[in-house]
Design a protein around this motif. Sequence first.
Motif, PDB file in Angstrom:
ATOM      1  N   PRO A  36      37.960  39.558  52.390  1.00 48.95           N
ATOM      2  CA  PRO A  36      37.443  38.855  52.945  1.00 48.95           C
ATOM      3  C   PRO A  36      36.579  38.324  52.405  1.00 48.95           C
ATOM      4  O   PRO A  36      35.999  39.411  51.307  1.00 48.95           O
ATOM      5  N   TYR A  37      36.036  37.058  52.481  1.00 46.87           N
ATOM      6  CA  TYR A  37      35.368  36.315  51.277  1.00 46.87           C
ATOM      7  C   TYR A  37      34.703  34.978  51.875  1.00 46.87           C
ATOM      8  O   TYR A  37      34.777  34.779  52.620  1.00 46.87           O
ATOM      9  N   ASN A  38      33.662  34.613  51.529  1.00 50.41           N
ATOM     10  CA  ASN A  38      32.692  33.659  51.829  1.00 50.41           C
ATOM     11  C   ASN A  38      33.425  32.111  51.488  1.00 50.41           C
ATOM     12  O   ASN A  38      33.611  32.267  49.865  1.00 50.41           O
ATOM     13  N   LYS A  39      34.235  31.648  51.935  1.00 49.23           N
ATOM     14  CA  LYS A  39      34.899  30.160  51.670  1.00 49.23           C
ATOM     15  C   LYS A  39      34.007  29.057  50.852  1.00 49.23           C
ATOM     16  O   LYS A  39      34.786  28.253  50.466  1.00 49.23           O
ATOM     17  N   LYS A  40      32.730  29.120  51.220  1.00 41.91           N
ATOM     18  CA  LYS A  40      32.133  28.744  50.313  1.00 41.91           C
ATOM     19  C   LYS A  40      31.946  29.106  48.445  1.00 41.91           C
ATOM     20  O   LYS A  40      31.198  28.122  48.138  1.00 41.91           O
ATOM     21  N   SER A  67      34.510  29.496  42.351  1.00 39.88           N
ATOM     22  CA  SER A  67      35.404  30.382  41.574  1.00 39.88           C
ATOM     23  C   SER A  67      36.259  29.619  40.796  1.00 39.88           C
ATOM     24  O   SER A  67      37.270  29.900  39.968  1.00 39.88           O
ATOM     25  N   ARG A  68      37.016  28.496  41.309  1.00 40.13           N
ATOM     26  CA  ARG A  68      37.804  27.679  40.403  1.00 40.13           C
ATOM     27  C   ARG A  68      37.627  27.149  39.074  1.00 40.13           C
ATOM     28  O   ARG A  68      37.865  26.386  38.339  1.00 40.13           O
ATOM     29  N   ASP A  69      36.032  26.451  39.674  1.00 37.94           N
ATOM     30  CA  ASP A  69      35.192  26.542  38.382  1.00 37.94           C
ATOM     31  C   ASP A  69      35.323  26.884  37.560  1.00 37.94           C
ATOM     32  O   ASP A  69      35.177  26.993  35.963  1.00 37.94           O
ATOM     33  N   LEU A  70      34.194  28.430  37.649  1.00 41.69           N
ATOM     34  CA  LEU A  70      34.462  29.812  36.588  1.00 41.69           C
ATOM     35  C   LEU A  70      35.780  29.966  36.115  1.00 41.69           C
ATOM     36  O   LEU A  70      36.066  30.331  34.722  1.00 41.69           O
ATOM     37  N   ARG A  71      36.918  29.395  37.063  1.00 50.89           N
ATOM     38  CA  ARG A  71      38.259  30.144  36.453  1.00 50.89           C
ATOM     39  C   ARG A  71      38.817  29.002  34.893  1.00 50.89           C
ATOM     40  O   ARG A  71      39.233  29.317  34.100  1.00 50.89           O
ATOM     41  N   ASN A  72      37.964  28.257  35.542  1.00 51.48           N
ATOM     42  CA  ASN A  72      38.286  27.064  33.835  1.00 51.48           C
ATOM     43  C   ASN A  72      37.055  26.819  33.337  1.00 51.48           C
ATOM     44  O   ASN A  72      36.930  26.183  31.948  1.00 51.48           O
ATOM     45  N   ASN A  73      36.288  27.736  33.335  1.00 51.59           N
ATOM     46  CA  ASN A  73      35.236  27.533  32.442  1.00 51.59           C
ATOM     47  C   ASN A  73      34.872  29.368  31.722  1.00 51.59           C
ATOM     48  O   ASN A  73      33.929  29.609  31.786  1.00 51.59           O
ATOM     49  N   MET A  74      35.914  29.794  31.437  1.00 48.42           N
ATOM     50  CA  MET A  74      35.743  31.328  31.004  1.00 48.42           C
ATOM     51  C   MET A  74      34.739  31.339  29.718  1.00 48.42           C
ATOM     52  O   MET A  74      35.021  30.616  28.488  1.00 48.42           O
ATOM     53  N   GLY A  90      51.334  47.885  34.731  1.00 48.52           N
ATOM     54  CA  GLY A  90      52.320  46.813  35.917  1.00 48.52           C
ATOM     55  C   GLY A  90      51.023  46.053  36.933  1.00 48.52           C
ATOM     56  O   GLY A  90      52.112  46.496  37.754  1.00 48.52           O
ATOM     57  N   LEU A  91      49.730  47.223  36.694  1.00 50.04           N
ATOM     58  CA  LEU A  91      48.908  46.487  37.874  1.00 50.04           C
ATOM     59  C   LEU A  91      48.817  44.400  38.043  1.00 50.04           C
ATOM     60  O   LEU A  91      48.278  44.146  36.823  1.00 50.04           O
ATOM     61  N   GLN A  92      48.694  44.516  38.565  1.00 48.89           N
ATOM     62  CA  GLN A  92      48.088  42.562  39.296  1.00 48.89           C
ATOM     63  C   GLN A  92      47.131  42.537  38.904  1.00 48.89           C
ATOM     64  O   GLN A  92      46.080  43.256  39.668  1.00 48.89           O
ATOM     65  N   PHE A  93      46.261  41.534  38.158  1.00 50.25           N
ATOM     66  CA  PHE A  93      45.041  41.539  38.157  1.00 50.25           C
ATOM     67  C   PHE A  93      44.697  39.514  38.858  1.00 50.25           C
ATOM     68  O   PHE A  93      45.530  39.027  38.160  1.00 50.25           O
ATOM     69  N   TYR A  94      43.556  39.896  39.228  1.00 52.03           N
ATOM     70  CA  TYR A  94      42.749  38.524  40.115  1.00 52.03           C
ATOM     71  C   TYR A  94      42.088  37.923  38.798  1.00 52.03           C
ATOM     72  O   TYR A  94      41.227  38.725  38.868  1.00 52.03           O
ATOM     73  N   ARG A  95      41.533  36.383  38.612  1.00 49.07           N
ATOM     74  CA  ARG A  95      39.956  37.085  37.652  1.00 49.07           C
ATOM     75  C   ARG A  95      39.516  35.374  38.501  1.00 49.07           C
ATOM     76  O   ARG A  95      40.046  34.902  39.438  1.00 49.07           O
ATOM     77  N   GLN A  96      37.766  35.943  37.913  1.00 51.98           N
ATOM     78  CA  GLN A  96      37.034  35.101  39.772  1.00 51.98           C
ATOM     79  C   GLN A  96      37.927  35.116  40.592  1.00 51.98           C
ATOM     80  O   GLN A  96      37.759  34.044  41.443  1.00 51.98           O
ATOM     81  N   LYS A  97      37.480  36.228  41.056  1.00 56.17           N
ATOM     82  CA  LYS A  97      38.039  36.282  42.744  1.00 56.17           C
ATOM     83  C   LYS A  97      37.024  36.333  43.930  1.00 56.17           C
ATOM     84  O   LYS A  97      36.005  37.797  43.395  1.00 56.17           O
ATOM     85  N   PRO A  98      36.278  35.710  44.860  1.00 56.06           N
ATOM     86  CA  PRO A  98      35.874  35.263  45.591  1.00 56.06           C
ATOM     87  C   PRO A  98      35.827  36.836  46.747  1.00 56.06           C
ATOM     88  O   PRO A  98      37.089  36.962  47.186  1.00 56.06           O
ATOM     89  N   ILE A  99      34.988  38.172  46.359  1.00 51.25           N
ATOM     90  CA  ILE A  99      35.347  39.033  47.680  1.00 51.25           C
ATOM     91  C   ILE A  99      33.567  38.738  48.269  1.00 51.25           C
ATOM     92  O   ILE A  99      32.630  39.088  47.512  1.00 51.25           O
ATOM     93  N   LEU A 100      33.473  39.008  49.444  1.00 53.48           N
ATOM     94  CA  LEU A 100      32.972  38.760  49.871  1.00 53.48           C
ATOM     95  C   LEU A 100      31.158  37.913  49.989  1.00 53.48           C
ATOM     96  O   LEU A 100      31.937  36.177  50.221  1.00 53.48           O
ATOM     97  N   ASN A 101      30.382  38.454  49.897  1.00 51.50           N
ATOM     98  CA  ASN A 101      29.596  37.009  49.303  1.00 51.50           C
ATOM     99  C   ASN A 101      28.926  36.750  47.480  1.00 51.50           C
ATOM    100  O   ASN A 101      28.684  36.861  47.310  1.00 51.50           O
TER     101      ASN A 101
END
Length: 77
Positions: free
Chosen positions: A3-7, A12-19, A37-48
């Motif tokens: 779950p994450y805060n949709k706001k 998170s998109r902005d952070l991915r574009n400005n790492m 072989g582990l999948q990672f995601y970057r700048q991922k919203p989790i909770l708040n």
Amino acid sequence: MKPYNKKLKQASRDLRNNMTEAEKLLWSRLRYKQILGLQFYRQKPILNFIVDFYCPSANLVIECDGSQHYTAEGVKG
């Protein structure tokens, strides 16, 4: 899916574009399932929060501090 805060979605998109340089370096090693072989995601919203890197199969969060924490704005934040 965690779950994450949709706001936080656009932030998170902005952070991915400005790492940070530290995040770019680490991402170059984590992407394409290069580590066990582990999948990672970057700048991922989790909770708040927006975490730098997240691996759901290992339930692992990685936070990568970079030079932005040493600026006046970073120290204040």
